[in-house]
Design an enzyme around this catalytic site. Structure first.
Site, mmCIF file in Angstrom:
data_model
loop_
_atom_site.group_PDB
_atom_site.id
_atom_site.type_symbol
_atom_site.label_atom_id
_atom_site.label_comp_id
_atom_site.label_asym_id
_atom_site.label_seq_id
_atom_site.Cartn_x
_atom_site.Cartn_y
_atom_site.Cartn_z
ATOM 1 N N ARG A 30 0.778 -1.224 0.000
ATOM 2 C CA ARG A 30 0.000 0.000 0.000
ATOM 3 C C ARG A 30 0.814 1.281 0.000
ATOM 4 O O ARG A 30 0.632 2.138 -0.848
ATOM 5 C CB ARG A 30 -0.938 0.015 1.216
ATOM 6 C CG ARG A 30 -1.879 1.218 1.241
ATOM 7 C CD ARG A 30 -2.886 1.105 2.367
ATOM 8 N NE ARG A 30 -3.703 -0.093 2.263
ATOM 9 C CZ ARG A 30 -4.635 -0.447 3.147
ATOM 10 N NH1 ARG A 30 -4.839 0.318 4.211
ATOM 11 N NH2 ARG A 30 -5.348 -1.539 2.985
ATOM 12 N N HIS A 76 -8.061 -4.352 -7.489
ATOM 13 C CA HIS A 76 -7.837 -3.568 -6.268
ATOM 14 C C HIS A 76 -9.151 -3.405 -5.501
ATOM 15 O O HIS A 76 -9.852 -2.403 -5.675
ATOM 16 C CB HIS A 76 -7.281 -2.192 -6.655
ATOM 17 C CG HIS A 76 -6.606 -1.465 -5.537
ATOM 18 N ND1 HIS A 76 -5.371 -1.823 -5.031
ATOM 19 C CD2 HIS A 76 -6.991 -0.377 -4.826
ATOM 20 C CE1 HIS A 76 -5.021 -0.991 -4.076
ATOM 21 N NE2 HIS A 76 -5.994 -0.101 -3.926
ATOM 22 N N TYR A 120 -17.857 12.482 -14.539
ATOM 23 C CA TYR A 120 -17.737 13.629 -15.434
ATOM 24 C C TYR A 120 -16.404 13.669 -16.195
ATOM 25 O O TYR A 120 -16.319 14.305 -17.242
ATOM 26 C CB TYR A 120 -17.864 14.936 -14.639
ATOM 27 C CG TYR A 120 -19.192 15.103 -13.950
ATOM 28 C CD1 TYR A 120 -20.389 15.102 -14.669
ATOM 29 C CD2 TYR A 120 -19.262 15.269 -12.569
ATOM 30 C CE1 TYR A 120 -21.609 15.251 -14.036
ATOM 31 C CE2 TYR A 120 -20.473 15.415 -11.915
ATOM 32 C CZ TYR A 120 -21.653 15.401 -12.655
ATOM 33 O OH TYR A 120 -22.849 15.557 -12.018
#
Length: 249
Positions: A30, A76, A120
């Site tokens: 991570r 993931h 968007y």
């Protein structure tokens, strides 16, 4: 129980062992980038997923929501916000010296304005990202099972670019942290060629080739001492001063 003899486990040893396992998981999976490709797992998975759906520099832009969904569903299994935030950073020219994603739409600003929602915005990979993935299908790196063993994913990208140095990285793990600034690709390439031609070249000579970081946001580095100490020891303080321009109204 039921007459069985149970092994005694010292609490201190069990805590040490369990904590080390946890720490290594956080460090590797991570928080800290891999020195070979300069990427954390989430960034590597984003680029790999985009490559799999053909989002190269000449492809049409695709909705960021498509990319995020593909990454979460296949590689993931974490929150969509964390995956999108990671993808947005790869597209921000003020964060990445050489962006790996080309964004279309509002991808935030240097002043801290957030990117628009992923429904968007649209994205595709840059030419730099393609150099990270080049020859991936030629058995250049090891592949491992994804989280449910239904697919394979690369454990590291082939990376023909010295991405860790040219784009930098930062991360805080358990017991360690990293904060590597970005550098100019030409400088890093010249230093790499010098090192290849003479593996015994001194740190001082390499520091004369790569004099300091090259921040995409600009600014003036105040002195070379901090840079040279960082290159020599791995730790150093680099002081930046903003560049100000005045315009007459």
């Amino acid at each position: 129980m039921n007459g069985e003899k149970l092994d005694r486990v010292e609490l201190e040893n069990e805590m040490k062992s369990s904590y080390i396992d946890y720490a290594m998981s956080v460090i590797i999976s991570r928080a800290i980038p891999d020195v070979r490709d300069g990427l954390k797992p989430v960034h590597r998975r984003i680029l790999y997923a985009m490559d799999n759906i053909g989002l190269g520099p000449s492809a049409s832009f695709r909705k960021s929501a498509t990319i995020v969904g593909d990454v979460i569903g296949k590689y993931h299994p974490h929150g969509d916000a964390s995956v999108y935030d990671a993808a947005v950073r790869l597209a921000q020219s003020f964060n990445m010296r050489y962006p790996l994603i080309q964004g279309q739409g509002n991808f935030g600003s240097i002043d801290g304005d957030p990117a628009a929602a992923y429904r968007y915005t649209e994205a595709r990979m840059t030419h730099a990202a393609m150099k990270m993935l080049e020859d991936l299908d030629m058995d250049t790196v090891d592949f491992a099972d994804n989280f449910d063993a239904s697919l394979k994913e690369p454990s590291v990208l082939p990376s023909k670019l010295p991405n860790l140095l040219i784009n930098g990285s930062s991360g805080i793990a358990v017991g360690m942290a990293t904060n590597i600034p970005p550098h100019n690709l030409s400088d890093v390439a010249d230093a790499a060629l010098r090192l290849i031609s003479d593996p015994s070249v001194s740190d001082e000579e390499l520091a004369n080739i790569v004099k300091g970081p090259d921040f995409p946001s600009g600014g003036i580095i105040m002195g070379e001492d901090g840079c040279r100490k960082a290159y020599r020891t791995g730790k150093g303080i680099i002081t930046l001063r903003a560049r100000t321009e005045y315009e007459k109204m």
